[in-house]
Scaffold this motif. Structure first.
Motif, mmCIF file in Angstrom:
data_model
loop_
_atom_site.group_PDB
_atom_site.id
_atom_site.type_symbol
_atom_site.label_atom_id
_atom_site.label_comp_id
_atom_site.label_asym_id
_atom_site.label_seq_id
_atom_site.Cartn_x
_atom_site.Cartn_y
_atom_site.Cartn_z
ATOM 1 N N UNK A 37 0.834 -1.199 0.000
ATOM 2 C CA UNK A 37 0.000 0.000 0.000
ATOM 3 C C UNK A 37 0.865 1.244 0.000
ATOM 4 N N UNK A 38 0.307 2.335 -0.506
ATOM 5 C CA UNK A 38 1.095 3.569 -0.601
ATOM 6 C C UNK A 38 1.349 4.206 0.757
ATOM 7 N N UNK A 72 8.093 13.925 -4.237
ATOM 8 C CA UNK A 72 8.141 14.438 -2.865
ATOM 9 C C UNK A 72 6.855 15.156 -2.469
ATOM 10 N N UNK A 73 6.192 15.800 -3.409
ATOM 11 C CA UNK A 73 4.894 16.409 -3.084
ATOM 12 C C UNK A 73 3.891 15.331 -2.686
ATOM 13 N N UNK A 74 3.861 14.244 -3.443
ATOM 14 C CA UNK A 74 2.964 13.132 -3.112
ATOM 15 C C UNK A 74 3.340 12.506 -1.769
ATOM 16 N N UNK A 76 4.956 13.865 0.707
ATOM 17 C CA UNK A 76 4.696 14.795 1.817
ATOM 18 C C UNK A 76 3.229 14.725 2.236
ATOM 19 N N UNK A 77 2.346 14.679 1.267
ATOM 20 C CA UNK A 77 0.911 14.582 1.552
ATOM 21 C C UNK A 77 0.601 13.285 2.298
ATOM 22 N N UNK A 78 1.152 12.184 1.819
ATOM 23 C CA UNK A 78 0.906 10.883 2.446
ATOM 24 C C UNK A 78 1.508 10.839 3.847
ATOM 25 N N UNK A 79 2.746 11.293 3.979
ATOM 26 C CA UNK A 79 3.424 11.249 5.284
ATOM 27 C C UNK A 79 2.691 12.103 6.315
ATOM 28 N N UNK A 80 2.216 13.274 5.916
ATOM 29 C CA UNK A 80 1.458 14.122 6.854
ATOM 30 C C UNK A 80 0.193 13.410 7.326
ATOM 31 N N UNK A 95 12.129 18.260 3.766
ATOM 32 C CA UNK A 95 13.476 18.767 3.475
ATOM 33 C C UNK A 95 13.873 18.415 2.035
ATOM 34 N N UNK A 96 13.633 17.179 1.651
ATOM 35 C CA UNK A 96 13.970 16.754 0.291
ATOM 36 C C UNK A 96 13.074 17.410 -0.747
ATOM 37 N N UNK A 97 11.853 17.715 -0.387
ATOM 38 C CA UNK A 97 10.977 18.457 -1.296
ATOM 39 C C UNK A 97 11.573 19.836 -1.564
ATOM 40 N N UNK A 98 12.034 20.501 -0.514
ATOM 41 C CA UNK A 98 12.667 21.817 -0.697
ATOM 42 C C UNK A 98 13.921 21.702 -1.573
#
Length: 118
Positions: A37-38, A72-74, A76-80, A95-98
């Motif tokens: 699963x994602x 990383x945008x995806x 970040x959304x999932x991790x949050x 951090x990696x998204x930035x």
């Protein structure tokens, strides 16, 4: 196994064998998503490593950098949603998204013309 592939891909990154790591992750991340699963932490980690491989590659194309940002945008959304905003994994992904956005912006911004000698 998926965990072994994750560890191997991470090792390849540290050995600067980026292309091999990307190739492995392109095959195994979809498997991890399907099987685990994602939202699974292993899937998140594998996708994180893949995103890093994309933007840290010295031969990265604009498409690679765009894919890194999207990855990383995806993530970040999932991790949050799954881990919360204060979780170390979420913070690392942010951090990696930035960094990936900065790499993309740097590549998109034309270099200034060389200074003329007088």
């Amino acid at each position: 196994t998926i965990i072994a592939a994750n560890n191997y891909a991470n090792t390849l990154i540290h050995l600067e064998r980026i292309e091999e790591s990307k190739a492995l992750l392109r095959r195994t991340v979809p498997v991890a998503r399907r099987v685990l699963g994602e939202d699974d932490r292993i899937t998140l980690t594998m996708s994180w490593i893949y995103g890093e491989a994309l933007y840290e590659d010295s031969a990265a194309t604009l498409d690679d950098l765009r894919e890194a940002v999207t990855t990383f945008e995806d993530l970040e959304r999932i991790a949050r949603r799954v881990l919360g905003g204060a979780h170390p994994t979420t913070l690392g992904i942010e951090h990696n998204l930035r960094k990936s956005r900065a790499a993309l912006a740097a590549r998109k911004t034309p270099s200034p013309p060389p200074a003329r000698s007088v």
